[in-house]
Design a protein around this motif. Structure first.
Motif, mmCIF file in Angstrom:
data_model
loop_
_atom_site.group_PDB
_atom_site.id
_atom_site.type_symbol
_atom_site.label_atom_id
_atom_site.label_comp_id
_atom_site.label_asym_id
_atom_site.label_seq_id
_atom_site.Cartn_x
_atom_site.Cartn_y
_atom_site.Cartn_z
ATOM 1 N N ARG A 1 41.171 59.826 42.765
ATOM 2 C CA ARG A 1 40.919 59.326 44.112
ATOM 3 C C ARG A 1 39.858 58.244 44.159
ATOM 4 O O ARG A 1 39.034 58.118 43.267
ATOM 5 C CB ARG A 1 40.541 60.475 45.033
ATOM 6 N N PHE A 2 39.900 57.485 45.267
ATOM 7 C CA PHE A 2 38.917 56.441 45.553
ATOM 8 C C PHE A 2 38.501 56.570 47.009
ATOM 9 O O PHE A 2 39.340 56.834 47.866
ATOM 10 C CB PHE A 2 39.508 55.043 45.340
ATOM 11 N N TYR B 1 34.078 58.414 38.461
ATOM 12 C CA TYR B 1 34.495 58.093 37.089
ATOM 13 C C TYR B 1 33.499 57.156 36.412
ATOM 14 O O TYR B 1 33.788 56.592 35.363
ATOM 15 C CB TYR B 1 35.891 57.462 37.095
ATOM 16 N N GLY B 2 32.324 56.965 37.016
ATOM 17 C CA GLY B 2 31.353 56.026 36.483
ATOM 18 C C GLY B 2 31.829 54.601 36.705
ATOM 19 O O GLY B 2 32.791 54.357 37.430
ATOM 20 N N GLY B 3 31.175 53.645 36.072
ATOM 21 C CA GLY B 3 31.595 52.252 36.218
ATOM 22 C C GLY B 3 30.831 51.332 35.294
ATOM 23 O O GLY B 3 29.601 51.361 35.270
ATOM 24 N N GLY C 1 26.133 47.539 36.746
ATOM 25 C CA GLY C 1 26.914 48.069 35.649
ATOM 26 C C GLY C 1 26.317 49.314 35.040
ATOM 27 O O GLY C 1 25.191 49.718 35.351
ATOM 28 N N ASN C 2 27.121 49.897 34.161
ATOM 29 C CA ASN C 2 26.740 51.098 33.415
ATOM 30 C C ASN C 2 26.340 52.238 34.332
ATOM 31 O O ASN C 2 25.326 52.903 34.106
ATOM 32 C CB ASN C 2 25.627 50.774 32.413
ATOM 33 N N PHE C 3 27.142 52.473 35.378
ATOM 34 C CA PHE C 3 26.886 53.581 36.292
ATOM 35 C C PHE C 3 27.463 54.872 35.707
ATOM 36 O O PHE C 3 28.576 54.891 35.199
ATOM 37 C CB PHE C 3 27.522 53.309 37.665
ATOM 38 N N ALA C 4 26.677 55.920 35.770
ATOM 39 C CA ALA C 4 27.108 57.225 35.267
ATOM 40 C C ALA C 4 28.160 57.823 36.196
ATOM 41 O O ALA C 4 28.277 57.431 37.368
ATOM 42 C CB ALA C 4 25.911 58.158 35.171
ATOM 43 N N LYS C 5 28.921 58.770 35.679
ATOM 44 C CA LYS C 5 29.893 59.466 36.517
ATOM 45 C C LYS C 5 29.186 60.129 37.687
ATOM 46 O O LYS C 5 28.057 60.594 37.564
ATOM 47 C CB LYS C 5 30.651 60.523 35.703
ATOM 48 N N ASN C 6 29.823 60.102 38.835
ATOM 49 C CA ASN C 6 29.326 60.701 40.089
ATOM 50 C C ASN C 6 28.107 59.997 40.670
ATOM 51 O O ASN C 6 27.408 60.558 41.500
ATOM 52 C CB ASN C 6 29.054 62.190 39.930
ATOM 53 N N GLN C 7 27.845 58.761 40.257
ATOM 54 C CA GLN C 7 26.714 58.011 40.806
ATOM 55 C C GLN C 7 27.146 57.323 42.079
ATOM 56 O O GLN C 7 28.270 56.966 42.246
ATOM 57 C CB GLN C 7 26.195 56.999 39.799
#
Length: 173
Positions: free
Chosen positions: A65-66, A127-129, A167-173
Motif C-alpha cells: 500500500r501507499f 518500505y523505506g526509501g 534519501g536512505n529512509f528506514a522502513k516505517n519512517q
C-alpha cells in the motif's frame, strides 16, 4: 528461461528505490493540484510477494500500500507488476499485484483538493526509501519537508521546477 519462485506474504524484502512526486499543474480557482508520482520498488528476496487474501486477520496488515494526501480523487495507477487490482482505501491505495524478485515501476496520478494556499502531506514510508524527491512548478510557491535538502531548481522540458530531495529512509519512517 522460466523462473518459478516460492510465495511469501511478507513485505520484508520490498523496498522503495525511488519515489518522485511532481505537481505539474495547480488550479488556484478550483483549489486543485494535479499530482504525478513515479515510484520504483525492489523485491530483493528470492520469493514472490503475494498478499494472503484467505486470512482476513493478515490481509489488512500485509497489503502492498501507499498513502496519499488528504483530499485526493481521480486516482489512476499503472505498473510493470504482474496483473492485479488497485484497491482504494481511505488513506490511499493498496495493490493486490504479486511482486516477483527484481525492480518494477509504478506510475500514479491523481488530483488533490486543498484549502487556503497550501496542503500538508505526511508521506509514510513502510518500505523505506533510497531517493525521495518532491517537485513543484517554480512559480507555484514553496516546498519543504523534514530531513530533506534545501530547494534547488531544475528544468524539465521547458518548465522550471523547485525540487527537494531526501534519501536512505528506514522502513516505517
Amino acid at each position: 528461461k522460466i523462473y518459478i519462485y516460492d510465495r511469501t506474504d511478507s513485505l520484508e524484502d520490498i523496498r522503495l528505490n525511488s519515489y518522485v512526486m511532481m505537481i505539474p499543474s495547480i488550479d488556484r480557482n478550483s483549489r486543485q493540484a494535479g499530482v504525478l508520482s513515479m515510484i520504483k520498488i525492489n523485491n530483493s528476496g528470492n520469493k514472490v510477494f503475494s498478499a494472503n487474501f484467505s486470512d482476513p486477520n493478515i490481509t489488512g496488515i500485509n497489503l502492498f500500500r501507499f498513502n496519499l494526501p488528504d483530499g485526493w480523487s481521480n486516482l489512476s495507477v499503472e505498473s510493470e507488476l504482474p496483473v492485479g487490482n488497485v484497491i482504494e482505501i481511505n488513506t490511499g491505495f493498496a495493490m493486490s499485484n504479486p511482486i516477483p524478485p527484481g525492480e518494477y515501476s509504478i506510475l500514479t496520478n491523481y488530483i488533490i483538493n486543498y484549502e487556503k494556499n497550501n496542503f500538508h502531506f505526511d508521506l509514510k514510508l513502510p518500505y523505506g526509501g533510497e531517493n525521495i524527491q518532491f517537485l513543484l512548478p517554480y512559480e507555484a510557491g514553496k516546498i519543504t519537508a523534514e530531513n530533506f535538502s534545501d530547494e534547488t531548481n531544475i528544468t524539465i522540458g521547458e518548465k522550471k521546477y523547485k525540487v527537494i530531495s531526501g534519501g536512505n529512509f528506514a522502513k516505517n519512517q
